[in-house]
Design a protein around this motif. Structure first.
Motif, PDB file in Angstrom:
ATOM      1  N   GLU A   1       5.283  12.711  -7.502  1.00 23.64           N
ATOM      2  CA  GLU A   1       5.615  11.358  -7.069  1.00 23.64           C
ATOM      3  C   GLU A   1       4.356  11.047  -5.867  1.00 23.64           C
ATOM      4  OE1 GLU A   1       9.424   9.241  -4.813  1.00 23.64           O
ATOM      5  OE2 GLU A   1       8.510  11.438  -4.311  1.00 23.64           O
ATOM      6  N   ASN A   2       3.912   9.999  -5.885  1.00 23.24           N
ATOM      7  CA  ASN A   2       3.161   9.701  -4.813  1.00 23.24           C
ATOM      8  C   ASN A   2       3.503   8.160  -5.080  1.00 23.24           C
ATOM      9  OD1 ASN A   2       0.505   8.110  -4.307  1.00 23.24           O
ATOM     10  ND2 ASN A   2      -1.093   9.548  -6.221  1.00 23.24           N
ATOM     11  N   LYS A   3       3.286   7.763  -3.167  1.00 24.73           N
ATOM     12  CA  LYS A   3       4.471   7.146  -2.299  1.00 24.73           C
ATOM     13  C   LYS A   3       3.193   5.787  -1.226  1.00 24.73           C
ATOM     14  CE  LYS A   3       7.944  10.092  -1.077  1.00 24.73           C
ATOM     15  NZ  LYS A   3       9.128  10.466  -0.010  1.00 24.73           N
ATOM     16  N   SER A   4       1.654   6.261  -2.276  1.00 27.69           N
ATOM     17  CA  SER A   4       0.680   5.328  -1.530  1.00 27.69           C
ATOM     18  C   SER A   4      -0.148   4.772  -2.502  1.00 27.69           C
ATOM     19  CB  SER A   4      -0.268   6.473  -0.791  1.00 27.69           C
ATOM     20  OG  SER A   4       0.255   7.777   0.340  1.00 27.69           O
ATOM     21  N   VAL A   5       0.857   4.065  -3.753  1.00 32.84           N
ATOM     22  CA  VAL A   5       0.047   3.156  -4.360  1.00 32.84           C
ATOM     23  C   VAL A   5      -0.013   2.207  -3.621  1.00 32.84           C
ATOM     24  CG1 VAL A   5       0.607   2.127  -6.701  1.00 32.84           C
ATOM     25  CG2 VAL A   5       1.344   4.120  -6.469  1.00 32.84           C
TER      26      VAL A   5
ATOM     27  N   PHE B   1       7.426  -0.777  -6.573  1.00 34.16           N
ATOM     28  CA  PHE B   1       7.083  -1.927  -5.185  1.00 34.16           C
ATOM     29  C   PHE B   1       7.984  -2.797  -4.750  1.00 34.16           C
ATOM     30  CE2 PHE B   1       4.119  -0.870  -9.260  1.00 34.16           C
ATOM     31  CZ  PHE B   1       3.812   0.292  -8.766  1.00 34.16           C
ATOM     32  N   LEU B   2       6.909  -2.848  -3.226  1.00 31.02           N
ATOM     33  CA  LEU B   2       7.898  -3.243  -2.344  1.00 31.02           C
ATOM     34  C   LEU B   2       7.126  -4.614  -1.590  1.00 31.02           C
ATOM     35  CD1 LEU B   2       9.998  -4.876  -0.826  1.00 31.02           C
ATOM     36  CD2 LEU B   2       9.881  -3.220   0.646  1.00 31.02           C
ATOM     37  N   LEU B   3       6.777  -5.343  -2.404  1.00 28.53           N
ATOM     38  CA  LEU B   3       5.332  -6.622  -1.994  1.00 28.53           C
ATOM     39  C   LEU B   3       5.757  -7.789  -1.448  1.00 28.53           C
ATOM     40  CD1 LEU B   3       4.237  -6.759  -6.586  1.00 28.53           C
ATOM     41  CD2 LEU B   3       3.400  -5.518  -5.004  1.00 28.53           C
ATOM     42  N   THR B   4       4.851  -7.182  -0.605  1.00 23.24           N
ATOM     43  CA  THR B   4       5.285  -8.099   0.786  1.00 23.24           C
ATOM     44  C   THR B   4       4.156  -9.735   0.798  1.00 23.24           C
ATOM     45  OG1 THR B   4       5.041  -7.309   2.575  1.00 23.24           O
ATOM     46  CG2 THR B   4       7.367  -7.286   1.982  1.00 23.24           C
ATOM     47  N   LYS B   5       4.050 -10.539   2.126  1.00 22.25           N
ATOM     48  CA  LYS B   5       3.360 -11.161   2.685  1.00 22.25           C
ATOM     49  C   LYS B   5       2.138 -10.929   3.115  1.00 22.25           C
ATOM     50  CE  LYS B   5       5.550 -15.511   1.665  1.00 22.25           C
ATOM     51  NZ  LYS B   5       6.517 -17.064   1.986  1.00 22.25           N
TER      52      LYS B   5
ATOM     53  N   LYS C   1       1.035  -0.837  -0.047  1.00 22.34           N
ATOM     54  CA  LYS C   1      -0.146  -0.117  -0.469  1.00 22.34           C
ATOM     55  C   LYS C   1       0.970   1.221  -0.163  1.00 22.34           C
ATOM     56  CE  LYS C   1      -3.826  -2.494   2.241  1.00 22.34           C
ATOM     57  NZ  LYS C   1      -4.970  -1.903   3.572  1.00 22.34           N
ATOM     58  N   THR C   2       2.278   1.315  -0.268  1.00 24.87           N
ATOM     59  CA  THR C   2       2.416   2.026  -0.131  1.00 24.87           C
ATOM     60  C   THR C   2       4.452   1.931  -1.187  1.00 24.87           C
ATOM     61  OG1 THR C   2       4.372   0.936   1.268  1.00 24.87           O
ATOM     62  CG2 THR C   2       2.709   2.223   2.695  1.00 24.87           C
ATOM     63  N   GLY C   3       3.698   1.916  -2.329  1.00 27.04           N
ATOM     64  CA  GLY C   3       4.249   1.818  -3.393  1.00 27.04           C
ATOM     65  C   GLY C   3       4.396   3.150  -4.453  1.00 27.04           C
ATOM     66  N   ASN C   4       5.331   3.327  -4.835  1.00 26.98           N
ATOM     67  CA  ASN C   4       6.023   4.604  -5.251  1.00 26.98           C
ATOM     68  C   ASN C   4       5.089   4.461  -6.862  1.00 26.98           C
ATOM     69  OD1 ASN C   4       7.979   6.549  -6.879  1.00 26.98           O
ATOM     70  ND2 ASN C   4       8.076   6.831  -3.936  1.00 26.98           N
ATOM     71  N   ILE C   5       5.358   5.704  -7.425  1.00 21.67           N
ATOM     72  CA  ILE C   5       5.334   5.643  -8.515  1.00 21.67           C
ATOM     73  C   ILE C   5       5.670   7.514  -8.752  1.00 21.67           C
ATOM     74  CG2 ILE C   5       3.605   6.530 -10.440  1.00 21.67           C
ATOM     75  CD1 ILE C   5       2.421   3.884 -10.010  1.00 21.67           C
ATOM     76  N   LYS C   6       6.830   7.662  -9.752  1.00 27.74           N
ATOM     77  CA  LYS C   6       7.456   9.422 -10.203  1.00 27.74           C
ATOM     78  C   LYS C   6       7.222   9.287 -11.322  1.00 27.74           C
ATOM     79  CE  LYS C   6      10.608   8.872  -6.544  1.00 27.74           C
ATOM     80  NZ  LYS C   6      12.295   9.577  -6.888  1.00 27.74           N
TER      81      LYS C   6
END
Length: 184
Positions: A48-52, A180-184, A29-34
């Motif tokens: 930049e959006n840090k809440s993807v 995106f840091l995708l975790t369990k 829920k904290t992915g980053n798009i610039k």
């Protein structure tokens, strides 16, 4: 009685979340798009959006990401206002999505060294959907994977009108970087 029902509901969700079906999904829920839309010799057009939010189904390679348009932050507040009101019409088109499948994805072959994968799917921006093919670099991370990359999009492909007055100040192709840091 209501509290008992609520407790049961919460317990049921916890139990369901711990089943193998849900364990296959990696999320953030904290992915980053610039994005960068600047032209040389003009003021920087970048945000930049840090809440993807994003999810990856490990067993199938299905991927989805959602970004709220109003979450993009610019260095200049007036630019952010124009972006939301005049270009993206974020009251009407509040989000952008990318939904697709990562080809030949096999979680067991992911290592600390980034490996290129191809994601084919649909990108929806400003209410318009276009098919896209995106290269995703995926590497192992604590409790999941890191997915990074970039691609370009043209505003006119998504019916985003750039007024002639500022047309030469905004790039024809917008460069989009994601992490995106995708975790369990």
């Amino acid at each position: 009685m209501k509290k008992t029902v609520l407790n049961f509901f919460v317990l049921a969700l916890v139990l369901i979340a711990n089943t193998s079906g849900f364990a296959q999904k990696l999320i953030t829920k904290t992915g980053n798009i610039k994005f960068q839309a600047s032209m040389p010799s003009y003021e920087e057009v970048a945000a930049e959006n840090k809440s993807v939010s994003a999810v990856l189904e490990q067993s199938t390679g299905d991927f989805a990401a959602l970004v709220l348009i109003k979450g993009f932050r610019f260095k200049v507040a007036l630019m952010e206002e124009h972006f939301n009101e005049n270009y993206m019409e974020s009251e009407k088109f509040s989000k952008a999505t990318l939904k697709g499948k990562i080809e030949d994805f096999d979680i067991s072959k992911i290592t600390n060294t980034p490996k290129n994968f191809t994601l084919k799917g649909d990108l929806t921006i400003h209410g318009k959907t276009k098919p896209v093919t995106v290269i995703v670099k995926i590497s192992k991370a604590a409790n999941g994977v890191n997915a990074v990359g970039s691609f370009e999009a043209k505003p006119e492909d998504f019916d985003i009108e750039i007024p002639s007055l500022v047309r030469k100040k905004i790039a024809d192709k917008i460069k989009i970087n994601y992490n995106f840091l995708l975790t369990k």
